[in-house]
Design an enzyme around this catalytic site. Sequence first.
Site, PDB file in Angstrom:
ATOM      1  N   HIS A  99       0.714  -1.314  -0.039  1.00 33.88           N
ATOM      2  CA  HIS A  99      -0.205  -0.072   0.072  1.00 33.88           C
ATOM      3  C   HIS A  99       0.733   1.234   0.061  1.00 33.88           C
ATOM      4  O   HIS A  99       1.742   1.514   0.712  1.00 33.88           O
ATOM      5  CB  HIS A  99      -0.826   0.144   1.174  1.00 33.88           C
ATOM      6  CG  HIS A  99      -1.613  -1.121   1.312  1.00 33.88           C
ATOM      7  ND1 HIS A  99      -2.445  -1.512   2.560  1.00 33.88           N
ATOM      8  CD2 HIS A  99      -2.130  -2.134   0.517  1.00 33.88           C
ATOM      9  CE1 HIS A  99      -3.010  -2.528   2.213  1.00 33.88           C
ATOM     10  NE2 HIS A  99      -2.917  -3.124   1.194  1.00 33.88           N
ATOM     11  N   TYR A 130      -9.236   5.868   3.273  1.00 32.57           N
ATOM     12  CA  TYR A 130     -10.225   5.496   2.505  1.00 32.57           C
ATOM     13  C   TYR A 130     -11.070   6.746   2.424  1.00 32.57           C
ATOM     14  O   TYR A 130     -11.355   7.429   3.766  1.00 32.57           O
ATOM     15  CB  TYR A 130     -11.047   4.483   3.302  1.00 32.57           C
ATOM     16  CG  TYR A 130     -10.192   3.007   3.072  1.00 32.57           C
ATOM     17  CD1 TYR A 130      -9.656   2.473   2.173  1.00 32.57           C
ATOM     18  CD2 TYR A 130      -9.897   2.624   4.391  1.00 32.57           C
ATOM     19  CE1 TYR A 130      -8.892   1.321   2.152  1.00 32.57           C
ATOM     20  CE2 TYR A 130      -9.124   1.349   4.622  1.00 32.57           C
ATOM     21  CZ  TYR A 130      -8.682   0.829   3.537  1.00 32.57           C
ATOM     22  OH  TYR A 130      -8.052  -0.241   3.530  1.00 32.57           O
ATOM     23  N   HIS A 135     -13.418   0.738  -1.403  1.00 38.41           N
ATOM     24  CA  HIS A 135     -13.886   0.600  -0.086  1.00 38.41           C
ATOM     25  C   HIS A 135     -15.182   0.767   0.071  1.00 38.41           C
ATOM     26  O   HIS A 135     -15.598   1.099   1.237  1.00 38.41           O
ATOM     27  CB  HIS A 135     -12.774   1.206   1.087  1.00 38.41           C
ATOM     28  CG  HIS A 135     -12.599   0.449   2.193  1.00 38.41           C
ATOM     29  ND1 HIS A 135     -13.339   0.464   3.443  1.00 38.41           N
ATOM     30  CD2 HIS A 135     -11.582  -0.442   2.430  1.00 38.41           C
ATOM     31  CE1 HIS A 135     -12.928  -0.289   4.366  1.00 38.41           C
ATOM     32  NE2 HIS A 135     -11.654  -0.629   3.673  1.00 38.41           N
ATOM     33  N   GLU A 188     -10.686  -2.588  -6.577  1.00 35.32           N
ATOM     34  CA  GLU A 188     -11.318  -3.207  -5.228  1.00 35.32           C
ATOM     35  C   GLU A 188     -12.360  -2.734  -4.619  1.00 35.32           C
ATOM     36  O   GLU A 188     -12.475  -1.473  -4.402  1.00 35.32           O
ATOM     37  CB  GLU A 188     -10.110  -3.191  -4.368  1.00 35.32           C
ATOM     38  CG  GLU A 188     -10.139  -3.961  -3.232  1.00 35.32           C
ATOM     39  CD  GLU A 188      -9.170  -4.009  -2.325  1.00 35.32           C
ATOM     40  OE1 GLU A 188      -9.526  -4.331  -0.836  1.00 35.32           O
ATOM     41  OE2 GLU A 188      -7.893  -3.830  -2.725  1.00 35.32           O
ATOM     42  N   GLU A 226     -13.984  -8.960   0.430  1.00 40.10           N
ATOM     43  CA  GLU A 226     -13.428  -8.856   1.766  1.00 40.10           C
ATOM     44  C   GLU A 226     -14.328  -9.002   2.946  1.00 40.10           C
ATOM     45  O   GLU A 226     -14.201  -9.381   3.939  1.00 40.10           O
ATOM     46  CB  GLU A 226     -12.304  -7.909   2.101  1.00 40.10           C
ATOM     47  CG  GLU A 226     -12.942  -6.475   2.217  1.00 40.10           C
ATOM     48  CD  GLU A 226     -11.817  -5.563   2.405  1.00 40.10           C
ATOM     49  OE1 GLU A 226     -11.829  -4.672   3.512  1.00 40.10           O
ATOM     50  OE2 GLU A 226     -11.138  -5.175   1.314  1.00 40.10           O
ATOM     51  N   HIS A 239      -7.874 -11.256   0.914  1.00 38.22           N
ATOM     52  CA  HIS A 239      -7.477  -9.888   1.865  1.00 38.22           C
ATOM     53  C   HIS A 239      -6.339 -10.365   2.951  1.00 38.22           C
ATOM     54  O   HIS A 239      -6.468 -11.538   3.617  1.00 38.22           O
ATOM     55  CB  HIS A 239      -8.794  -9.758   2.643  1.00 38.22           C
ATOM     56  CG  HIS A 239      -8.976  -8.604   3.441  1.00 38.22           C
ATOM     57  ND1 HIS A 239      -9.631  -8.551   4.706  1.00 38.22           N
ATOM     58  CD2 HIS A 239      -8.770  -7.279   2.952  1.00 38.22           C
ATOM     59  CE1 HIS A 239      -9.509  -7.182   4.963  1.00 38.22           C
ATOM     60  NE2 HIS A 239      -9.115  -6.405   3.986  1.00 38.22           N
ATOM     61  N   ASP A 251      -4.974  -6.348   9.851  1.00 38.20           N
ATOM     62  CA  ASP A 251      -6.049  -7.229  10.677  1.00 38.20           C
ATOM     63  C   ASP A 251      -6.252  -8.592  10.311  1.00 38.20           C
ATOM     64  O   ASP A 251      -7.443  -9.168  10.853  1.00 38.20           O
ATOM     65  CB  ASP A 251      -7.310  -6.335  10.891  1.00 38.20           C
ATOM     66  CG  ASP A 251      -8.030  -5.924   9.859  1.00 38.20           C
ATOM     67  OD1 ASP A 251      -7.486  -6.207   8.691  1.00 38.20           O
ATOM     68  OD2 ASP A 251      -9.156  -5.007   9.632  1.00 38.20           O
ATOM     69  N   GLU A 261      -2.473  -9.709  -1.137  1.00 35.87           N
ATOM     70  CA  GLU A 261      -2.130  -8.205  -0.354  1.00 35.87           C
ATOM     71  C   GLU A 261      -1.290  -8.544   0.745  1.00 35.87           C
ATOM     72  O   GLU A 261      -1.390  -9.720   1.474  1.00 35.87           O
ATOM     73  CB  GLU A 261      -3.704  -7.882   0.211  1.00 35.87           C
ATOM     74  CG  GLU A 261      -3.407  -6.693   1.098  1.00 35.87           C
ATOM     75  CD  GLU A 261      -4.709  -6.064   1.464  1.00 35.87           C
ATOM     76  OE1 GLU A 261      -4.878  -4.814   1.937  1.00 35.87           O
ATOM     77  OE2 GLU A 261      -5.612  -7.112   1.532  1.00 35.87           O
TER      78      GLU A 261
END
Length: 401
Positions: free
Chosen positions: A128, A159, A209, A233, A259, A309, A313, A336
Amino acid sequence: MSSVIRIRDIKTILTQPAQSRLVIVKVLTSEPGLHGLGCATFTQRVFAVQAAIERHLKPFLIGREVDRIEEIWQMTMVHGYWRNGPVLNNAISGVDQALWDIQGKRAGMPLYQLLGGKSREAAAVYVHADGRDPQEVEANVRKLVEQGFRYVRIQMGGYGGQTSDLVKPENAPDGNYFDPRAYSRSMLKTIEYVRGRTDQAIELIHDVHERLHPIDALQFAKDVEPYKLFFLEDVLAPEDIGWFKIIRQQSATPLAMGELFNNPHEWRGLITDQLIDFIRAHISQIGGITPARNLAIFAGTFGVRTAWHGPGDTSPVGHAANLHLDVWAPNFGIQEWYQPSELEYEMFPGLPQVRKGYLYPNDNPGLGIELDEQLAARYPCEEIVEKWTQTRLPDGSPARP
């Protein structure tokens, strides 16, 4: 080892070595020293997952044979009657991944061997790049390229984009504000700027997102088409997936989705109708390795590639699970990657390594990763109320994050 090995105990380990709160499941067996680890991380609801494991799954599963992975997955999914929700799916995932880890250890093989062996030696990853303006985004992309990465997801201001110019009503409540249409305009300019100043061989990705209304998402997918993204995405929310048919008819931008998916009905039509190009499921969110294996095979039948994903997290155990699926699946697309800290590598021995943009599994049996429980205990999960998911439109209306 004895021929029948049973679940002796199940531990739920919560830890927070970085920003995200993690849930790790440890399944202990009747064979001394034999255990498995699994990821059950639902970072916004870690204590709900913990309760589901400790109060519901653990009493149900103790004494069951560890090699009956499929039966255990099917029975835990229906035992609560209501199913396909994020809390229970993540709890089931923790057990499921741990049982696959145990199976690999019993066989003396890495998990990818049990799935059918390697289709590739390593998995290409994307990372990213964010920034406050297009120039900073470009500079951060170049830094990542210098490190050997060839796939980069670009955002600007997180986002939903920048929020400093928003005009809010008087007495507007606190929250994570964004303006969908302003975000579209500024992000298109950023993508154009970065694409025009980077090597065309560098693949760019962007994550909407689910921040746009469907009609604006359609326009965005059309507007971004000239910049040849590797994929766009989550251009829609799961509640709006019926719009994918319209987007597909009007744009050639590759689409990745999934995701937030919990239920097979959410992805089934998108795959069979070939309305997406990459399936982005969060493996613990859909219930673990068992359903992810089935999903990868199903998607491959219709030419849809995997792009699991893989943010911060997802726990390191979950990233290890992702990677075993990546090197096995013939329809792998991209993975990712979140670039773990030194602390995470210390806490999770065996955490996969990246070299020149490729993520490599080790050859240890099972998932190939362990957990230093004493170190994990030094970083307990914070009891906080999430702020970034308290998203609002300019007038203060609650919005999807």
